[in-house]
Scaffold this active site. Structure first.
Site, PDB file in Angstrom:
ATOM      1  N   ASP A  50       0.840  -1.197   0.000  1.00  0.00           N
ATOM      2  CA  ASP A  50       0.000   0.000   0.000  1.00  0.00           C
ATOM      3  C   ASP A  50       0.872   1.242   0.000  1.00  0.00           C
ATOM      4  OD1 ASP A  50      -1.796   2.016   0.383  1.00  0.00           O
ATOM      5  OD2 ASP A  50      -2.530   1.326   2.326  1.00  0.00           O
TER       6      ASP A  50
ATOM      7  N   GLU B 210      31.907   8.413   3.720  1.00  0.00           N
ATOM      8  CA  GLU B 210      32.468   8.340   5.072  1.00  0.00           C
ATOM      9  C   GLU B 210      31.383   8.808   6.036  1.00  0.00           C
ATOM     10  OE1 GLU B 210      35.940  10.786   5.192  1.00  0.00           O
ATOM     11  OE2 GLU B 210      36.808   9.923   3.376  1.00  0.00           O
TER      12      GLU B 210
ATOM     13  N   GLU C 177      29.753   9.300   9.840  1.00  0.00           N
ATOM     14  CA  GLU C 177      29.995   9.423  11.274  1.00  0.00           C
ATOM     15  C   GLU C 177      28.678   9.211  12.024  1.00  0.00           C
ATOM     16  OE1 GLU C 177      33.568  12.761  10.796  1.00  0.00           O
ATOM     17  OE2 GLU C 177      31.500  13.376  11.120  1.00  0.00           O
TER      18      GLU C 177
ATOM     19  N   GLU D 252      33.441   6.587  13.433  1.00  0.00           N
ATOM     20  CA  GLU D 252      33.413   6.565  11.967  1.00  0.00           C
ATOM     21  C   GLU D 252      33.875   5.206  11.475  1.00  0.00           C
ATOM     22  OE1 GLU D 252      35.853   8.610   8.293  1.00  0.00           O
ATOM     23  OE2 GLU D 252      35.075   9.967   9.837  1.00  0.00           O
TER      24      GLU D 252
ATOM     25  N   HIS E  36      30.761  12.543   4.452  1.00  0.00           N
ATOM     26  CA  HIS E  36      31.598  13.037   3.364  1.00  0.00           C
ATOM     27  C   HIS E  36      31.455  12.103   2.161  1.00  0.00           C
ATOM     28  CE1 HIS E  36      34.402  14.955   6.613  1.00  0.00           C
ATOM     29  NE2 HIS E  36      33.190  15.479   6.602  1.00  0.00           N
TER      30      HIS E  36
ATOM     31  N   ARG F  41      40.989  21.732   5.059  1.00  0.00           N
ATOM     32  CA  ARG F  41      39.672  21.104   5.161  1.00  0.00           C
ATOM     33  C   ARG F  41      38.550  22.092   5.460  1.00  0.00           C
ATOM     34  NH1 ARG F  41      40.248  15.303   6.449  1.00  0.00           N
ATOM     35  NH2 ARG F  41      42.449  14.785   6.268  1.00  0.00           N
TER      36      ARG F  41
ATOM     37  N   GLU G 172      36.314  15.333  -2.782  1.00  0.00           N
ATOM     38  CA  GLU G 172      35.587  15.048  -1.548  1.00  0.00           C
ATOM     39  C   GLU G 172      34.677  16.222  -1.185  1.00  0.00           C
ATOM     40  OE1 GLU G 172      36.376  14.013   3.202  1.00  0.00           O
ATOM     41  OE2 GLU G 172      37.945  14.966   1.999  1.00  0.00           O
TER      42      GLU G 172
ATOM     43  N   ARG H  65      32.321  17.787   1.618  1.00  0.00           N
ATOM     44  CA  ARG H  65      32.322  17.621   3.065  1.00  0.00           C
ATOM     45  C   ARG H  65      31.032  18.103   3.747  1.00  0.00           C
ATOM     46  NH1 ARG H  65      36.984  16.700   5.418  1.00  0.00           N
ATOM     47  NH2 ARG H  65      36.542  18.046   7.225  1.00  0.00           N
TER      48      ARG H  65
END
Length: 444
Positions: free
Chosen positions: A53, A131, A133, A195, A244, A316, A333, A335
């Site tokens: 449903d 990645e 966490e 992680e 990430h 970063r 990457e 973030r």
């Protein structure tokens, strides 16, 4: 090439003594759902005849058009190692179809498949390495999670300081038994935060792996008397949890097209165009990559989560980082996403944004070498560095203005998603918080 055939699955169910099969699918908000059947109904499921449903699933369809069918992906068959060995439980991840045999426009797996098909027609395969966490919290006497923990461990700490070491080990062993290639696991920066990283895979398999990972982590935590949460910012004053996303494009024969050893950053022109596409649509994607009111309490300066729309090879603080690897490992990457996000929609939007950069040969802005949090507003303005939306309501406005992202989601998902998120924002705005009472009640 497929891993399993229909006969393979039937034989595995019989040989392994599987008694229950969960037919799993994901709703538009990233919540895993399932219909459980017994082994006697396996033939029916493999014939795509299992109905459910759809009107009972938030964001799917109205009650007048509720019948929907589950089409299992044979290659997703797995036996849950944490379930009883007598009367085993397995799962099949499914696509959602309408009674007329057409894919359901609100199926997030179908949404991702459409963008993957576009990349395939251009000669590309999209590889994704997530990645994630998460926090491990205690459970009260009623079985409800409470955001407290006895441990004080920090980044890369080990036992006995890291009280979650054995739980994490159990998670890794169960993940490996389900076919994951776990590359690393460790304690994160905040107390009770962890992680676990697993190897990249083709986009659809990576999205499937993320929902399976979250289910596994939660199931093993419960077995240890703990609660695993992927809430982005469960506690004030400490780092939140991110998801990430590492990305690369490969040709059909497996060559990573982001690599160029002659470039100062080791990146090809395709990689630069792809980055430019992600940066262009970062604000429009924010309501997807960061879908909760709580998500924006993680995206503040000072707690490692990115706020500013820029890229770097050396630090970063920006939205996009280029890890210090080359060759086949060359990747981009992102973030900003958090683990509450729907991985199918996140990956679909990222791929579409990157392809937009490639097709239109978008120019990437200059890389930022400085810590963005230490720059003044004037310095960032001079460098034309924009920022992510400040809250969910802000993000929804940018989403509705981004034509590309709206087209990726399609009208059904977009309308249902925006409607639900506006309701979430309205409910949040109407709350009177403890902070407000503490701050204002005695003053006024």
């Amino acid at each position: 090439m497929s891993k399993y055939t229909r006969e393979d699955i039937k034989n595995l169910v019989e040989e392994e003594g599987v008694e229950f099969i969960r037919l799993q699918f994901t709703d538009i908000f990233g919540t895993l759902k399932n219909v459980a059947i017994t082994a006697s109904q396996l033939e029916k499921a493999l014939d795509n005849k299992c109905m459910f449903d759809g009107s009972a699933v938030e964001g799917f369809v109205r009650i007048e058009e509720s019948d929907m069918y589950l089409y299992p992906d044979y290659d997703s068959f797995e036996i849950f190692p944490w379930r009883p060995q007598q009367g085993k439980v397995a799962r099949l991840i499914c696509d959602v179809y309408m009674p007329n045999g057409q894919p359901f426009e609100g199926d997030v797996r179908y949404c991702l498949k459409k963008v993957i098909k576009e990349a395939d027609e251009l000669g590309y395969r999209f590889d994704v390495g997530p990645e994630l966490e998460f926090f491990l919290f205690q459970i009260d006497e009623d079985g409800n999670p409470i955001p407290t923990s006895n441990e004080k461990a920090g980044y890369f700490d080990i036992g006995p300081t890291d009280l979650g070491e054995n739980v994490r080990r159990d998670m890794v062993l169960n993940l490996e038994e389900m076919g994951f290639e776990v590359e690393a696991s460790h304690h994160e920066i905040a107390p009770a935060q962890h992680e676990i990283d697993f190897k990249y895979d083709e986009a659809l398999k990576a999205a499937d792996a993320i929902v399976t990972f979250k289910l596994t982590v939660k199931s093993i935590a419960k077995r240890h008397g703990l609660y695993a949460t992927f809430m982005p910012k469960p506690k004030q004053g400490i780092n939140g949890s991110g998801m990430h996303i590492n990305m690369s494009l490969a040709t059909k024969d497996g060559k990573n097209i982001f690599e160029d050893l002659n470039d100062e950053n080791g990146l090809s022109k395709e990689a630069y165009h792809f980055i430019a596409g992600i940066l262009k649509h970062a604000k429009g994607m924010a309501a997807i990559t960061n879908p909760l009111v709580n998500s924006y309490k993680r995206l503040i300066p000072g707690f490692e989560a990115p706020v500013y729309i820029a890229w770097s090879t050396t630090n970063r603080s920006p939205l996009i980082r280029i890890p210090a690897v080359n060759g086949y490992g060359t990747r981009v990457e992102l973030r900003s996403p958090d683990p509450s996000a729907n991985p199918y929609l996140v990956i679909a939007c990222l791929l579409a944004a990157g392809l937009d950069g490639l097709k239109n040969k978008l120019e990437v802005p200059k890389a930022v070498g400085r810590n963005l949090y230490e720059m003044t507003d004037e310095e960032r303005k001079k460098e034309n560095i924009d920022r992510l939306p400040v809250d969910l309501n802000d993000a929804l406005k940018y989403l509705q203005e981004d034509e590309l992202i709206c087209n990726v989601l399609g009208k059904h998902i977009l309308d249902k998603y925006v409607e639900a998120k506006k309701a979430e924002w309205k409910a949040y705005k109407e709350q009177i918080t403890k902070w407000e009472l503490d701050e204002y009640l005695y003053k006024y």
